[in-house]
Structure formats: C-alpha cells, structure tokens
Design an enzyme around this catalytic site. Structure first.
Site, PDB file in Angstrom:
ATOM      1  N   HIS A 194       0.830  -1.210   0.000  1.00  0.00           N
ATOM      2  CA  HIS A 194       0.000   0.000   0.000  1.00  0.00           C
ATOM      3  C   HIS A 194       0.859   1.252   0.000  1.00  0.00           C
ATOM      4  O   HIS A 194       0.559   2.236  -0.659  1.00  0.00           O
ATOM      5  CB  HIS A 194      -0.889   0.011   1.243  1.00  0.00           C
ATOM      6  N   ARG A 301     -12.226  -3.845 -13.582  1.00  0.00           N
ATOM      7  CA  ARG A 301     -12.073  -5.156 -12.922  1.00  0.00           C
ATOM      8  C   ARG A 301     -13.169  -5.310 -11.866  1.00  0.00           C
ATOM      9  O   ARG A 301     -12.965  -5.005 -10.684  1.00  0.00           O
ATOM     10  CB  ARG A 301     -10.709  -5.264 -12.253  1.00  0.00           C
ATOM     11  N   ARG A 337     -15.522  -5.690 -17.407  1.00  0.00           N
ATOM     12  CA  ARG A 337     -15.095  -7.078 -17.505  1.00  0.00           C
ATOM     13  C   ARG A 337     -15.895  -7.895 -16.496  1.00  0.00           C
ATOM     14  O   ARG A 337     -16.009  -7.509 -15.337  1.00  0.00           O
ATOM     15  CB  ARG A 337     -13.601  -7.197 -17.194  1.00  0.00           C
ATOM     16  N   GLU A 438      -5.720 -13.823 -23.103  1.00  0.00           N
ATOM     17  CA  GLU A 438      -4.829 -13.978 -21.947  1.00  0.00           C
ATOM     18  C   GLU A 438      -4.195 -15.361 -21.911  1.00  0.00           C
ATOM     19  O   GLU A 438      -3.298 -15.624 -21.128  1.00  0.00           O
ATOM     20  CB  GLU A 438      -5.602 -13.832 -20.634  1.00  0.00           C
ATOM     21  N   ASN A 461      -0.635  -9.601 -18.552  1.00  0.00           N
ATOM     22  CA  ASN A 461      -0.213 -10.133 -17.239  1.00  0.00           C
ATOM     23  C   ASN A 461      -0.368 -11.645 -17.223  1.00  0.00           C
ATOM     24  O   ASN A 461       0.524 -12.385 -16.811  1.00  0.00           O
ATOM     25  CB  ASN A 461      -1.043  -9.519 -16.105  1.00  0.00           C
ATOM     26  N   ASP A 462      -1.525 -12.104 -17.677  1.00  0.00           N
ATOM     27  CA  ASP A 462      -1.735 -13.546 -17.714  1.00  0.00           C
ATOM     28  C   ASP A 462      -1.117 -14.179 -18.950  1.00  0.00           C
ATOM     29  O   ASP A 462      -0.613 -15.298 -18.885  1.00  0.00           O
ATOM     30  CB  ASP A 462      -3.240 -13.863 -17.662  1.00  0.00           C
ATOM     31  N   ARG A 472       2.863 -15.730 -12.100  1.00  0.00           N
ATOM     32  CA  ARG A 472       3.105 -14.291 -12.043  1.00  0.00           C
ATOM     33  C   ARG A 472       3.292 -13.777 -10.625  1.00  0.00           C
ATOM     34  O   ARG A 472       3.660 -12.632 -10.411  1.00  0.00           O
ATOM     35  CB  ARG A 472       2.003 -13.521 -12.789  1.00  0.00           C
ATOM     36  N   CYS A 509      -4.662  -4.350 -22.207  1.00  0.00           N
ATOM     37  CA  CYS A 509      -4.974  -3.786 -20.888  1.00  0.00           C
ATOM     38  C   CYS A 509      -4.111  -4.368 -19.776  1.00  0.00           C
ATOM     39  O   CYS A 509      -4.322  -4.080 -18.609  1.00  0.00           O
ATOM     40  CB  CYS A 509      -6.456  -3.949 -20.558  1.00  0.00           C
TER      41      CYS A 509
HETATM   42  C1  PEP Z   1      -4.094  -9.332 -17.582  1.00  0.00           C
HETATM   43  O1  PEP Z   1      -4.055 -10.548 -17.308  1.00  0.00           O
HETATM   44  O2  PEP Z   1      -3.233  -8.756 -18.254  1.00  0.00           O
HETATM   45  C2  PEP Z   1      -5.213  -8.509 -17.087  1.00  0.00           C
HETATM   46  C3  PEP Z   1      -5.373  -7.266 -17.473  1.00  0.00           C
HETATM   47  O3  PEP Z   1      -6.042  -9.082 -16.174  1.00  0.00           O
HETATM   48  P1  PEP Z   1      -5.679  -9.207 -14.615  1.00  0.00           P
HETATM   49  O4  PEP Z   1      -4.383  -8.482 -14.373  1.00  0.00           O
HETATM   50  O5  PEP Z   1      -6.827  -8.599 -13.882  1.00  0.00           O
HETATM   51  O6  PEP Z   1      -5.572 -10.685 -14.463  1.00  0.00           O
HETATM   52 MG    MG Z   2      -5.797 -11.488 -16.438  1.00  0.00          MG
END
Ligand code: PEP
Ligand code: MG
Length: 581
Positions: A194, A301, A337, A438, A461-462, A472, A509
């Site tokens: 935080h 989200r 989403r 993803e 990210n995924d 991750r 994203c």
């Molecule tokens: C991602 O996976 O890039 C994504 C935007 O979703 P999250 O980070 O919420 O899993």
């Molecule tokens: Mg994701």
C-alpha cells in the site's frame, strides 16, 4: 566518502535532503501470566488500546489533504475496520481469558496466525496485506506498551527531509504528505505494498526493500534518492549533487509538461490516432481517470466489488455501482469485464470455495467459474445490461480459452435480455461484446475469436504467465517473467493481425500497455488502443505523440524473429533512443 545503496525504486522522482531515521524497530513483546483476578483488567487494557488506536487513525484521516488520491482514505479506513474487527478484539480477548496471558502476547499470537494466512495466499496483492496486519497490530502494541512510537514519528520539523524507516503504514504516509516529506526509503515492503501504491499516487519519490538502510545511513546525512533507479547516495560530493539537482529540475519540468498533455489528443507524428483508456477497480478510481482525461475505461475489474466481503453483491447493488461508473464517464465508453474471480480470489458461498487444485491459476476461475456458477453470473449480466441504458457499455469476458465458452456466455446474455424484456427493463441495443486474449490458445486461435466478437483486449499479465509457464506471483521465478520474450511478442502480434483482419478493434490492458518503455514497440506491432492505470496515461501519451509508426514497424517486426531476448532489448532500446522511457 560517498556511499551508494540500492533497493527497489517504486515511485519515480529525485529527492535531495537530510536523512531522518525512524528507529521504531521490532517491538519487544513481553509474555507473562496474568493472575485470574486481573484477567478482567487485562481485557479492559486491550479494549482501551483498541479504542485509542481507532481514535488516532480517525484523527489522521481528518488530516488528509484535499486532492489526495482516494486510495489513501480507503487504506486508512481498511486499518480502522481491522481494529474494529472481531479478529483483533474477540479472539485476543478469548486468549486472555483462556490462557491467562497478557494482552500483548494475545495480540502477538493472533497477529502471527493472521500473517500466516496472508502469506499463504497466491495473490501478490493479498499477500502483501500481511503488512497491514503488522501496521495495525504494531500501533496497538505501541499503545499497550506505552510507547509513543506511533504517535508522531512524522512531524512538521521534518519538512524537506527524507525518511528512512523499517516500514511505513498508510497512516504514516498521510502524515508524510501533510508535513512535506521529500521522499522515503524503507527496509521492507515491495512494489505492490500500500505504501508504494500511495507513494506513486502522491508523486513522492520512494525506494523500498533496501535492507539495513538504517545501519548504513545516519541522522542528518545529506542524501539523494532516485526513486526510479532505486538508488540512495550519501555524501555524494558537489558534482553529483549538481547533477541530481539538474535531474530534479528536469523531472519537475517533465511533470508540468505531462500535465499540459491532459485533454490533448494522443496522435503520432504520422497522424495515427491512438486510443488511451484507463483501467479501474472501483468507482473511487474515477477521479484519477478524470485527472488525466482518459477517453474511456478499457478495463473495469469488477471482481473487486466481490472481494473483502462475505456476501454476494446483489443485482441491484451491482447495477447501482455500474450505473454510477457509466454516468460519471459522461458518454465515454466503459468496458466492464465480467468477474475474474476464483482460485486465489475466493468469495464465500461461491462454487470457487470448493477445494482449489494444486495449480489455482489453471483452475476454476474467471469465465470458467461464471459458467459453472450461473447463479452468481446472471445477476452480474443483468446488472451490466441495465447499466447500459445510462451510457456506452462494452462487456468483456476474461480468460477465454475456447469458442464453446464464448457461445455459452452469448447464450446467457441473450437469456438475461429476454428476462429484462419480460420485466420491461431497459438496456442498450447492440452492446459490444469483447474477449480477453490472456491464454496462448486464445492468441493462437485469435482469428476464430475475432470473427465472433466485437473487440479483443490483450491481457499481458496472464498471457506472459501462461506462455512462459511463470507463476506471475512467484518471486522465485520472477526473473523469467519477461514481456520481451519473442514468443510473447509473436502472440501479441498474431492477435493484433487477427483483429485487423476481422476489422475489429483490439486493445491491450495488461501492465505492458502502461509501461512507456514498450509503447513504441507495441505501436510498431500495430497496436492502436491501450488501457492502463490512470497514473501511466500521460507518460504513454508523451511517447505516442513523439513517435512515427512508419519508423517503428520494421524494428518491431525484427523483434519477432530475434533468437535472444537481449537482441530484442537492443532493438527496443534503439527505438526509444530519443526518449526517456
Ligand atoms: C491481464 O491478465 O493482463 C489482465 C489485465 O487481467 P488481470 O491483471 O486482472 O488478471
Ligand atoms: Mg488477467
């Protein structure tokens, strides 16, 4: 002699000033038996400390200056809730009664238990919440032990100083801003704590995870911190001081220039209009979106509405939250989403509560969970549809891996529409339906998905996690989590090509979209829509507006055929040569 220390830079910016060392250290926790006749007094002692701790936090909350990111208030509220929660009152009180132990020891046992629970969590964000438990418990312990440790470590005499601490709580951070602290360095904490999030929101240069910083630095040492590089310099000498003062001036200029970009179009030198959208998690993030005048929300989200609570948000509750977001965007699109819950993001009562497998990231989560638990999913779909009557809404499905899932979601949306029709409830016509790319399978089959969806969005990210088989959130393999891996870039490129071929928009994203270092590479690969944390938006716009996509295509394509990551890095560095990305 000059000294250079290095930690993790979590909030960019340069600060020069005198070090102020906070020596709160570890609180020594005594353990003793309380005679039976004093047990009641011991319980009252704990209750009094809890009340005082809450009063202190409320007082700090009142200090929060206007124009402070919404996060700060909510982080302090979270601490207040923890103090008021039975886990920190009822449980330790039971322990005092049953074990006849002192209040400090009861609190310590409870803290250790809670910290263990948080440490075992898969989600990195939730895992670092153990720091919050520590911050709250330390405050109460300080009061029990009658230490002024948490009363006023940060005060007005420290204006312009750089704090060096073991760790800082959100409450400390508020006081820091209030008293004009120039920056801070902590020995513990990571980029998702935080405190780091707050530092970024406040624009205070900050470095965390600099172990033993307090043994290397002395009170009143003249120091310099570079919050981007994660470097602390002490007794640096006149030339170095001059250099960093110049950097500091440049940084201020950069920030002012960025502010001027607010509201200006994102357009490359060769007149390619680029869409820059914002990612949000809660309606409280909207002021940050306004601050940078994002053109819309590219990722909302919604699962955050479900987290930190025991019950499901009802359809009406969801509807009113979504409507609030849609209305506050005043005609700009909001990409909602559907829940990305499951695995590490558990909710009481959901199917997800059943025993998760050994690989939660590969388990029942996101769209898989929604399709399994339609009693949870249908109210969300109905709520989104209802909100669409108040402004442009797009629905986005996370974690699609095959077309059957897509068809099932479409069927459920049709069912929800039919129900609303019967009930005479309004919703917009032609709500665009998009899917997240993803999972590598979705990128490889992007042509198929693109034919049946209105838009795509790449969740890097995924995508990186699944492509490289790198958890991750596992620190041990974090060094392998590499956006520039040629395989990742190929999947991104394939997805962009598929969307272009089907003539549907494609956005990105994941975190990669908000890192200016990657902006030119992504432009070169053909990406024209980006969605990111609002704080990154103007920085990315600056890069977009200084780029020419015609010059970026060739080097970007070259990265796809590179054998080594280091070759890719060289190419990206050369694409960025004229910018500070
Ligand atoms: C991602 O996976 O890039 C994504 C935007 O979703 P999250 O980070 O919420 O899993
Ligand atoms: Mg994701």
């Amino acid at each position: 002699m000059s000294l250079v220390l290095s930690g993790t830079g979590v909030s960019r910016g340069i600060a020069l000033g005198k070090a102020h060392i906070l020596r709160r250290g570890q609180i020594e926790i005594p353990e003793y038996v309380v005679p039976k006749k004093y047990v009641k007094d011991e319980i009252n002692r704990l209750k009094k400390a809890l009340v005082t701790a809450a009063a202190q936090l409320k007082a700090i909350r009142k200090h929060i200056p206007e124009n402070t990111p919404a996060d700060i208030g909510s982080f302090i509220d979270a601490h207040l809730l923890m103090i008021q929660d039975s886990m920190l009152s009822d449980e330790p009180i039971n322990m005092i009664r049953q074990q006849q132990c002192n209040a400090e020891w009861a609190l310590k046992q409870q803290r250790d238990m809670l910290v263990k629970v948080f440490e075992a969590m898969d989600d990195p964000y939730l895992r670092t919440r153990k720091d919050d438990i520590d911050h709250v418990v330390n405050r109460i312990l300080g009061l029990l032990l009658d230490e002024s440790a948490h009363a006023s470590d940060v005060d007005s005499r420290l204006k312009g100083a750089i704090l060096i601490a073991d760790d800082l709580s959100p409450a400390d951070t508020v006081l820091m801003q209030h008293f004009g602290i120039a920056g801070f360095v902590t020995e513990f904490g990571g980029p998702t704590s935080h405190t780091s999030i707050l530092a970024r929101g406040l624009g205070v240069p900050a470095i965390v995870g600099l172990h033993s910083a307090r043994s290397f630095l002395k009170e009143n040492d003249e120091i310099i911190i570079d919050g981007r590089a994660g470097i602390v310099l002490a007794d640096a000498g006149e030339n170095t001081n001059k250099y960093y003062r110049r950097r500091q001036r440049q940084e201020k200029k950069r920030i002012n220039e960025l502010k001027e970009l607010k509201g200006k179009p994102a357009i490359t030198n060769d007149k390619q209009a680029i869409k820059l959208h914002a990612n949000i998690e809660l309606p409280e993030d909207i002021p940050a979106v306004r601050k940078v005048a994002a053109e819309g929300i590219g990722l909302y989200r919604t699962e955050f509405l479900y987290m930190n609570r025991d019950d499901f948000p009802s359809e009406d509750e969801q509807f009113s939250v979504y409507r609030k977001v849609v209305k506050s965007l005043k005609g700009a699109p909001v990409t909602i989403r559907t829940f990305d819950l499951g695995a590490d993001k558990q909710v009481d009562g959901a199917t997800s509560n059943k025993q998760a497998g050994t690989n939660p990231a590969l388990g029942l989560r996101a769209v898989r969970l929604c399709l399994r638990d339609t009693e949870m999913f249908m109210p969300q779909l109905r709520a989104i549809l209802r909100a669409s009557a108040f402004g442009p809404v797009r629905i986005m499905i996370p974690m699609l891996s095959n077309l059957t899932e897509l068809h099932q979601v479409k069927q459920l949306i049709d069912d929800a529409k039919l129900e609303l029709d019967r009930e005479g409830i309004r919703y917009a016509d032609n709500i665009p339906l998009g899917g997240m790319i993803e999972i590598p399978a979705a990128a490889l089959a992007a042509n198929q998905f693109a034919k049946q969806l209105d838009f795509l969005s790449i969740g890097t990210n995924d995508l990186i996690q699944y492509t490289l088989a790198i958890d991750r959130i596992d620190d041990e393999v974090a060094y392998l989590y590499e956006p520039l891996h040629p395989a990742v870039l190929q999947l991104i490129h394939m997805s962009i090509r598929a969307a272009n071929k089907a003539k549907i928009p494609i956005s990105m994203c994941g975190e990669m979209a908000g890192d200016p270092y990657f902006t030119r590479l992504l432009l070169g690969l053909g990406l024209r829509e980006f969605s990111m944390h609002p704080s990154a938006l103007l920085e990315v716009k600056r890069v977009v507006n200084s780029s020419d996509t015609r010059q970026l295509e060739k080097p970007a394509k070259k990265t796809l055929n590179s054998a080594r990551q280091s070759d890719v890095e060289k190419i990206v560095n050369s694409m960025n040569i004229d910018i500070d990305a």
